[in-house]
Design an enzyme around this catalytic site. Structure first.
Site, mmCIF file in Angstrom:
data_model
loop_
_atom_site.group_PDB
_atom_site.id
_atom_site.type_symbol
_atom_site.label_atom_id
_atom_site.label_comp_id
_atom_site.label_asym_id
_atom_site.label_seq_id
_atom_site.Cartn_x
_atom_site.Cartn_y
_atom_site.Cartn_z
ATOM 1 N N LYS A 75 2.073 -4.010 6.688
ATOM 2 C CA LYS A 75 2.512 -4.003 5.276
ATOM 3 C C LYS A 75 4.027 -3.816 5.186
ATOM 4 O O LYS A 75 4.716 -4.510 4.412
ATOM 5 C CB LYS A 75 1.808 -2.878 4.499
ATOM 6 C CG LYS A 75 0.309 -3.083 4.336
ATOM 7 C CD LYS A 75 -0.007 -4.275 3.443
ATOM 8 C CE LYS A 75 -1.484 -4.547 3.360
ATOM 9 N NZ LYS A 75 -1.826 -5.850 2.787
ATOM 10 N N TYR B 141 -1.810 -1.258 10.873
ATOM 11 C CA TYR B 141 -2.073 -1.746 9.516
ATOM 12 C C TYR B 141 -0.855 -1.454 8.625
ATOM 13 O O TYR B 141 -0.338 -2.340 7.934
ATOM 14 C CB TYR B 141 -3.340 -1.084 8.928
ATOM 15 C CG TYR B 141 -3.463 -1.324 7.446
ATOM 16 C CD1 TYR B 141 -3.798 -2.592 6.959
ATOM 17 C CD2 TYR B 141 -3.199 -0.312 6.513
ATOM 18 C CE1 TYR B 141 -3.869 -2.835 5.594
ATOM 19 C CE2 TYR B 141 -3.273 -0.544 5.149
ATOM 20 C CZ TYR B 141 -3.610 -1.809 4.696
ATOM 21 O OH TYR B 141 -3.671 -2.048 3.349
ATOM 22 N N SER C 248 0.834 -1.208 0.000
ATOM 23 C CA SER C 248 0.000 0.000 0.000
ATOM 24 C C SER C 248 0.863 1.249 0.000
ATOM 25 O O SER C 248 1.969 1.249 0.564
ATOM 26 C CB SER C 248 -0.850 -0.024 1.265
ATOM 27 O OG SER C 248 -1.440 1.215 1.503
HETATM 28 P P1 NAD Z 1 -11.034 -6.882 1.147
HETATM 29 O O1 NAD Z 1 -11.243 -6.882 2.614
HETATM 30 O O2 NAD Z 1 -12.198 -6.590 0.276
HETATM 31 O O3 NAD Z 1 -10.406 -8.277 0.677
HETATM 32 C C1 NAD Z 1 -9.556 -9.040 1.500
HETATM 33 C C2 NAD Z 1 -10.063 -10.484 1.460
HETATM 34 O O4 NAD Z 1 -9.220 -11.303 2.256
HETATM 35 C C3 NAD Z 1 -11.481 -10.625 2.026
HETATM 36 O O5 NAD Z 1 -12.269 -11.385 1.129
HETATM 37 C C4 NAD Z 1 -11.277 -11.359 3.348
HETATM 38 O O6 NAD Z 1 -12.394 -12.156 3.681
HETATM 39 C C5 NAD Z 1 -10.023 -12.168 3.063
HETATM 40 N N1 NAD Z 1 -9.227 -12.510 4.238
HETATM 41 C C6 NAD Z 1 -8.704 -11.678 5.176
HETATM 42 N N2 NAD Z 1 -8.000 -12.365 6.074
HETATM 43 C C7 NAD Z 1 -8.042 -13.676 5.699
HETATM 44 C C8 NAD Z 1 -7.504 -14.878 6.233
HETATM 45 N N3 NAD Z 1 -6.774 -14.887 7.354
HETATM 46 N N4 NAD Z 1 -7.743 -16.040 5.590
HETATM 47 C C9 NAD Z 1 -8.492 -16.055 4.452
HETATM 48 N N5 NAD Z 1 -9.035 -14.949 3.912
HETATM 49 C C10 NAD Z 1 -8.818 -13.777 4.524
HETATM 50 O O7 NAD Z 1 -9.839 -5.865 0.832
HETATM 51 P P2 NAD Z 1 -9.328 -5.296 -0.579
HETATM 52 O O8 NAD Z 1 -9.675 -3.868 -0.622
HETATM 53 O O9 NAD Z 1 -9.721 -6.199 -1.658
HETATM 54 O O10 NAD Z 1 -7.759 -5.378 -0.313
HETATM 55 C C11 NAD Z 1 -6.990 -6.491 -0.715
HETATM 56 C C12 NAD Z 1 -5.574 -6.302 -0.237
HETATM 57 O O11 NAD Z 1 -5.066 -5.071 -0.737
HETATM 58 C C13 NAD Z 1 -5.432 -6.223 1.286
HETATM 59 O O12 NAD Z 1 -4.251 -6.904 1.666
HETATM 60 C C14 NAD Z 1 -5.296 -4.737 1.551
HETATM 61 O O13 NAD Z 1 -4.547 -4.460 2.708
HETATM 62 C C15 NAD Z 1 -4.547 -4.275 0.308
HETATM 63 N N6 NAD Z 1 -4.789 -2.848 -0.005
HETATM 64 C C16 NAD Z 1 -6.059 -2.387 -0.137
HETATM 65 C C17 NAD Z 1 -6.278 -1.036 -0.417
HETATM 66 C C18 NAD Z 1 -7.670 -0.477 -0.512
HETATM 67 O O14 NAD Z 1 -7.831 0.742 -0.387
HETATM 68 N N7 NAD Z 1 -8.691 -1.284 -0.777
HETATM 69 C C19 NAD Z 1 -5.186 -0.183 -0.583
HETATM 70 C C20 NAD Z 1 -3.893 -0.695 -0.457
HETATM 71 C C21 NAD Z 1 -3.705 -2.039 -0.165
HETATM 72 C C1 WQD Z 2 -9.179 10.111 0.843
HETATM 73 C C2 WQD Z 2 -9.322 11.621 1.065
HETATM 74 C C3 WQD Z 2 -9.510 12.221 3.386
HETATM 75 C C4 WQD Z 2 -13.379 10.238 4.025
HETATM 76 C C5 WQD Z 2 -6.762 4.938 2.907
HETATM 77 C C6 WQD Z 2 -5.786 4.190 3.768
HETATM 78 C C7 WQD Z 2 -4.637 3.702 2.935
HETATM 79 C C8 WQD Z 2 -5.137 2.868 1.742
HETATM 80 C C9 WQD Z 2 -6.206 3.584 0.975
HETATM 81 C C10 WQD Z 2 -5.084 0.553 2.356
HETATM 82 C C11 WQD Z 2 -8.500 12.140 2.237
HETATM 83 C C12 WQD Z 2 -10.789 12.556 2.642
HETATM 84 C C13 WQD Z 2 -12.219 10.723 3.462
HETATM 85 C C14 WQD Z 2 -14.387 11.151 4.442
HETATM 86 C C15 WQD Z 2 -13.006 12.962 3.667
HETATM 87 N N1 WQD Z 2 -5.725 1.628 2.176
HETATM 88 N N2 WQD Z 2 -12.034 12.065 3.285
HETATM 89 N N3 WQD Z 2 -14.149 12.486 4.234
HETATM 90 O O1 WQD Z 2 -6.853 7.970 3.780
HETATM 91 O O2 WQD Z 2 -5.984 8.357 1.426
HETATM 92 O O3 WQD Z 2 -6.140 6.068 2.311
HETATM 93 O O4 WQD Z 2 -7.226 4.056 1.873
HETATM 94 O O5 WQD Z 2 -3.914 0.337 2.242
HETATM 95 O O6 WQD Z 2 -3.827 2.951 3.769
HETATM 96 O O7 WQD Z 2 -5.303 5.072 4.781
HETATM 97 O O8 WQD Z 2 -8.216 7.259 1.754
HETATM 98 O O9 WQD Z 2 -10.562 7.404 1.064
HETATM 99 O O10 WQD Z 2 -9.999 7.486 3.525
HETATM 100 O O11 WQD Z 2 -9.425 9.429 2.074
HETATM 101 O O12 WQD Z 2 -12.845 14.183 3.515
HETATM 102 O O13 WQD Z 2 -15.437 10.790 4.980
HETATM 103 O O14 WQD Z 2 -10.695 11.892 1.400
HETATM 104 O O15 WQD Z 2 -9.220 13.201 4.331
HETATM 105 O O16 WQD Z 2 -8.063 13.418 1.898
HETATM 106 P P1 WQD Z 2 -6.747 7.526 2.401
HETATM 107 P P2 WQD Z 2 -9.627 7.829 2.121
#
Ligand code: NAD
Ligand code: WQD
Length: 346
Positions: free
Chosen positions: A152, A148, A124
């Site tokens: 990562k 979190y 991430s």
């Molecule tokens: P999500 O929660 O929709 O998907 C994660 C999946 O993993 C879910 O289906 C959950 O049930 C499964 N899971 C979690 N722990 C498990 C375990 N111990 N055993 C089996 N299954 C398990 O999340 P997402 O948004 O699809 O994210 C996927 C990956 O990408 C995650 O690792 C997340 O940290 C990373 N990521 C997400 C974002 C984002 O904003 N969505 C941003 C950066 C990184």
């Molecule tokens: C985006 C912008 C907020 C909600 C997060 C995680 C990051 C990654 C992606 C997993 C910012 C603003 C938000 C609201 C707002 N996930 N905001 N009102 O914080 O950039 O990233 O998701 O790895 O680790 O931290 O994403 O969508 O929460 O915010 O004004 O109700 O929207 O301040 O500027 P963020 P976000």
């Protein structure tokens, strides 16, 4: 030979399953549905017209995982499974470290034992902490502020050590910026539990009338309109990047890190305006205090992924808003309704 997708029922995983199947890969999914619904995988089958094996268990379970490797021919793994809510990770650090780090260790141990040394990992942009400048390059200093993010960062370190210890591993660490949007069919998308933490699902639920108004966290940042700027990336573009990354690790050894973003930042107010335009709905909002831990600007330099993976994001924020809205309208309760819905916007 199949690609094993952990967390394949989740938001990014389900979209990646579609792109893998459409590219001709055989897939196997493991998920315990702790943050997803089996219906997402039924819809993946419906979209692609293809079948695949699904295992429901917790990745922490070594024996069950070993059985998957014993009974299938796996060539590479895409590892999405993990918990992802920043705020929750502060309240429940042990749960986050155990689920994210221990499960990754179990996975890597089993992969090592069965000689499957090709891995794509979901990292991430959170690992960049407060970036000293934008756009962000892969070699910028790494830091983070919450469990979190540390999970990562630690997993990235573990993967670097594994790669150092055994040159046969091919690993891609993919640092996602802000994934949003949904599949164009309107059949799969993101459905957060409870009140959303992230901007896009929040906006979309306000537009749908499920939430009253959006709280904009701060308008005094050093940005064009004072609100936070992020690099929003369409989930289908992200999914396509995984297909490219898995091909890359299959033919290359060593470890590589890639930013996955568009390279362009948009402010909160720009996102509201675009969503209003594409949905035809008004998004009432109120400016409130900054949210703790937020940075002013975060956007990627995505050129390394372009040069080495041949990947560039192709969808703009209009597509992202339009596809999010179609998914929201067609699935007001996410996957909770059990039957397949029509693919047209109502
Ligand atoms: P999500 O929660 O929709 O998907 C994660 C999946 O993993 C879910 O289906 C959950 O049930 C499964 N899971 C979690 N722990 C498990 C375990 N111990 N055993 C089996 N299954 C398990 O999340 P997402 O948004 O699809 O994210 C996927 C990956 O990408 C995650 O690792 C997340 O940290 C990373 N990521 C997400 C974002 C984002 O904003 N969505 C941003 C950066 C990184
Ligand atoms: C985006 C912008 C907020 C909600 C997060 C995680 C990051 C990654 C992606 C997993 C910012 C603003 C938000 C609201 C707002 N996930 N905001 N009102 O914080 O950039 O990233 O998701 O790895 O680790 O931290 O994403 O969508 O929460 O915010 O004004 O109700 O929207 O301040 O500027 P963020 P976000």
């Amino acid at each position: 030979m199949a690609i094993l997708v952990t967390g394949g029922a989740g938001y990014i995983g389900s979209h990646t399953c579609v792109e893998l199947l459409n590219s001709g890969f055989e897939i196997i999914v493991i998920d315990n549905y702790c943050n997803s619904n089996p219906e997402s995988l039924e819809r993946v089958k419906h979209i692609t017209g293809k079948e695949f094996k699904i295992y429901e268990f917790d990745l922490l379970n070594y024996e069950e995982l070993e059985n998957v490797f014993l009974t299938n021919d796996i060539e590479a793994v895409i590892h999405f499974a993990g918990l992802k809510a920043v705020g929750e990770s502060v309240k429940k650090p042990l749960m986050y470290y155990h689920n994210n780090i221990t499960a990754t260790l179990v996975l890597c141990k089993v992969m090592d034992k069965y000689g499957v040394k090709k891995l794509v990992f979901s990292s991430s942009a959170t690992v960049y902490g407060v970036p000293h400048q934008v756009p962000i390059l892969e070699d910028f200093p790494l830091s983070t502020t919450n469990p979190y993010g540390y999970s990562k960062l630690m997993i990235e370190e573990i993967m670097r050590d594994i790669s150092k210890s055994d040159a046969k591993w091919g690993i891609a660490l993919l640092r996602y910026f802000n994934p949003i949007g949904a599949h164009q069919s309107g059949l799969i998308g993101e459905h957060p539990n409870g009140i959303p933490n992230n901007l896009m699902p929040y906006i979309s639920q306000v537009a749908a009338g499920k939430l009253e108004q959006l709280m904009v966290f701060g308008n005094d940042y050093p940005t064009s309109d004072g609100t936070g700027v992020r690099d929003y990336i369409h989930v289908v573009d992200l999914a396509i990047a995984h297909v490219k990354a898995v091909k890359h690790v299959m033919y290359n050894q060593g470890i590589d890190t890639y930013n996955l973003g568009t390279g362009r930042g948009y402010s909160v107010l720009e996102m509201i305006k675009t969503f209003e335009k594409t949905s035809g709905k008004k998004i009432p909002y109120k400016i409130v205090e900054r949210r703790e831990g937020d940075v002013a600007m975060c956007y990627a330099d995505p050129l390394k992924a372009k040069h080495e993976l041949g990947w560039v994001a192709s969808k703009g924020i209009e597509d992202m808003c339009e596809d999010t809205w179609r998914w929201q309208v067609n699935n007001p309760n996410g996957y909770e309704q059990v039957t397949l819905v029509s693919s047209t916007t109502k």
